[in-house]
Design a protein around this motif. Structure first.
Motif, mmCIF file in Angstrom:
data_model
loop_
_atom_site.group_PDB
_atom_site.id
_atom_site.type_symbol
_atom_site.label_atom_id
_atom_site.label_comp_id
_atom_site.label_asym_id
_atom_site.label_seq_id
_atom_site.Cartn_x
_atom_site.Cartn_y
_atom_site.Cartn_z
ATOM 1 N N ASP A 62 -17.677 -10.400 -1.280
ATOM 2 C CA ASP A 62 -17.194 -10.269 -2.548
ATOM 3 C C ASP A 62 -16.996 -11.105 -2.985
ATOM 4 N N CYS A 63 -17.872 -12.195 -2.849
ATOM 5 C CA CYS A 63 -17.793 -13.524 -3.469
ATOM 6 C C CYS A 63 -19.081 -14.210 -3.113
ATOM 7 N N CYS A 66 -20.916 -14.778 -6.637
ATOM 8 C CA CYS A 66 -20.665 -16.402 -7.693
ATOM 9 C C CYS A 66 -20.994 -17.237 -6.914
ATOM 10 N N HIS A 67 -19.829 -17.228 -5.534
ATOM 11 C CA HIS A 67 -20.101 -18.388 -4.964
ATOM 12 C C HIS A 67 -21.384 -18.516 -4.413
ATOM 13 N N PRO A 83 -16.557 -21.359 -16.794
ATOM 14 C CA PRO A 83 -17.357 -22.507 -16.177
ATOM 15 C C PRO A 83 -17.705 -22.390 -14.998
ATOM 16 N N PRO A 85 -18.884 -20.891 -11.001
ATOM 17 C CA PRO A 85 -17.575 -20.741 -9.890
ATOM 18 C C PRO A 85 -18.435 -22.388 -9.371
ATOM 19 N N LEU A 88 -17.352 -23.776 -3.321
ATOM 20 C CA LEU A 88 -16.758 -24.482 -1.705
ATOM 21 C C LEU A 88 -16.684 -25.410 -0.650
ATOM 22 N N LEU A 91 -15.124 -28.272 -1.306
ATOM 23 C CA LEU A 91 -13.465 -27.235 -2.267
ATOM 24 C C LEU A 91 -12.376 -28.012 -0.321
ATOM 25 N N LYS A 103 -5.213 -20.183 -4.540
ATOM 26 C CA LYS A 103 -5.650 -20.028 -5.612
ATOM 27 C C LYS A 103 -6.667 -18.674 -5.641
ATOM 28 N N ILE A 108 -8.114 -17.341 -11.114
ATOM 29 C CA ILE A 108 -7.958 -18.904 -12.257
ATOM 30 C C ILE A 108 -7.887 -17.987 -13.829
ATOM 31 N N MET A 113 -12.951 -15.949 -11.787
ATOM 32 C CA MET A 113 -12.438 -16.159 -10.821
ATOM 33 C C MET A 113 -10.944 -15.222 -10.926
ATOM 34 N N VAL A 128 -10.991 -14.981 5.208
ATOM 35 C CA VAL A 128 -11.818 -15.102 4.271
ATOM 36 C C VAL A 128 -12.033 -17.082 4.291
HETATM 37 C C1 HEC Z 1 -16.929 -13.119 -10.487
HETATM 38 C C2 HEC Z 1 -17.139 -14.294 -10.630
HETATM 39 C C3 HEC Z 1 -16.386 -14.442 -9.075
HETATM 40 C C4 HEC Z 1 -15.960 -14.142 -6.928
HETATM 41 C C5 HEC Z 1 -16.354 -12.770 -7.174
HETATM 42 C C6 HEC Z 1 -15.125 -15.087 -6.912
HETATM 43 N N1 HEC Z 1 -15.133 -15.726 -7.629
HETATM 44 FE FE1 HEC Z 1 -14.260 -17.725 -6.841
HETATM 45 N N2 HEC Z 1 -14.249 -18.602 -8.333
HETATM 46 C C7 HEC Z 1 -15.208 -18.156 -9.579
HETATM 47 C C8 HEC Z 1 -15.565 -19.244 -11.102
HETATM 48 C C9 HEC Z 1 -16.174 -18.904 -11.694
HETATM 49 C C10 HEC Z 1 -14.291 -20.725 -10.156
HETATM 50 C C11 HEC Z 1 -14.392 -21.686 -10.547
HETATM 51 C C12 HEC Z 1 -13.475 -21.771 -12.094
HETATM 52 C C13 HEC Z 1 -13.119 -23.379 -12.359
HETATM 53 O O1 HEC Z 1 -13.694 -23.971 -12.182
HETATM 54 O O2 HEC Z 1 -11.823 -23.308 -13.077
HETATM 55 C C14 HEC Z 1 -14.171 -19.994 -8.738
HETATM 56 C C15 HEC Z 1 -13.708 -20.500 -8.548
HETATM 57 C C16 HEC Z 1 -12.536 -20.254 -6.818
HETATM 58 C C17 HEC Z 1 -12.111 -21.559 -5.766
HETATM 59 C C18 HEC Z 1 -11.797 -22.824 -6.420
HETATM 60 C C19 HEC Z 1 -10.248 -22.615 -6.841
HETATM 61 C C20 HEC Z 1 -10.443 -24.485 -7.626
HETATM 62 O O3 HEC Z 1 -8.681 -25.043 -8.178
HETATM 63 O O4 HEC Z 1 -10.803 -25.419 -7.597
HETATM 64 C C21 HEC Z 1 -11.659 -21.329 -5.050
HETATM 65 C C22 HEC Z 1 -10.870 -21.239 -3.278
HETATM 66 C C23 HEC Z 1 -12.644 -19.450 -5.328
HETATM 67 N N3 HEC Z 1 -12.726 -19.531 -5.992
HETATM 68 C C24 HEC Z 1 -12.927 -18.645 -4.149
HETATM 69 C C25 HEC Z 1 -13.195 -17.611 -3.765
HETATM 70 C C26 HEC Z 1 -13.319 -16.294 -2.999
HETATM 71 C C27 HEC Z 1 -12.913 -16.510 -1.807
HETATM 72 C C28 HEC Z 1 -13.795 -15.169 -3.657
HETATM 73 C C29 HEC Z 1 -14.254 -13.859 -2.740
HETATM 74 C C30 HEC Z 1 -13.197 -13.441 -1.979
HETATM 75 C C31 HEC Z 1 -14.368 -15.448 -5.259
HETATM 76 N N4 HEC Z 1 -13.887 -17.249 -5.527
HETATM 77 C C32 HEC Z 1 -14.641 -15.079 -6.069
HETATM 78 C C33 HEC Z 1 -15.742 -17.360 -10.116
HETATM 79 C C34 HEC Z 1 -15.983 -16.189 -8.257
#
Ligand code: HEC
Length: 136
Positions: A62-63, A66-67, A83, A85, A88, A91, A103, A108, A113, A128
């Motif tokens: 799932d993550c 992007c991450h 923006p 990703p 982590l 963070l 979050k 977001i 996200m 996770v």
């Molecule tokens: C389709 C792309 C995508 C997927 C899939 C994704 N993310 Fe993200 N995520 C992002 C982006 C883009 C940001 C940054 C958003 C921003 O800067 O405001 C982010 C930000 C975050 C943050 C930080 C929030 C913060 O306030 O700084 C966390 C924690 C996070 N993701 C966890 C996860 C987790 C855990 C998964 C899987 C379960 C996941 N993400 C899946 C794109 C994704």
């Protein structure tokens, strides 16, 4: 003399533009200070039995796109996102459990996200997070 100036200007243009395109490759920035966790989520802590290896599998599915494999914000889809990703690992050093749970649950707005609440159970979100905590 004039030619030399022109050459210098052209060179510095390329140096400067090189720098700015480099910054596009770095992962999304982490807001500092971190926003306040809303009362629905504030104070939640990770269950001591959260299953890290289940979390690793969920993270992969799932993550990672992007991450990135190690959560550095550099997954295959990351280059196309604005923006970008978040990293982590960075963070995780400054964010408490309730912040991460909030979050990941709500996502977001206005970014790629997603909100995972309803897709993953609370237990899976904690798994996770347990995995994110061991990433380096
Ligand atoms: C389709 C792309 C995508 C997927 C899939 C994704 N993310 Fe993200 N995520 C992002 C982006 C883009 C940001 C940054 C958003 C921003 O800067 O405001 C982010 C930000 C975050 C943050 C930080 C929030 C913060 O306030 O700084 C966390 C924690 C996070 N993701 C966890 C996860 C987790 C855990 C998964 C899987 C379960 C996941 N993400 C899946 C794109 C994704």
């Amino acid at each position: 003399m004039r030619n030399l100036l022109t050459v210098l200007m052209v060179v510095s243009f390329f140096v400067l533009s090189g720098c700015s395109s480099k910054s596009l490759e770095t992962p999304g920035s982490i807001p500092q200070p971190l926003p306040t966790v809303p009362s629905d989520y504030a104070g939640k802590t990770i269950p001591s039995n959260a299953d890290v290896s289940a979390g690793a599998n969920l993270f992969k599915t799932d993550c990672v796109t992007c991450h990135g494999e190690n959560g550095h914000g550099d997954g295959p889809a990351s280059q196309t996102l604005d923006p970008r990703p978040a990293n982590l690992v960075d963070l995780s050093k400054i964010a408490a459990d309730d912040f991460l749970f909030w979050k990941i649950s709500t996502g977001i707005d206005g970014t790629a996200m997603p909100a995972w609440k309803g897709i993953l159970t609370d237990q899976q979100i904690w798994q996770v997070i347990a995995f994110i905590r061991i990433l380096k």
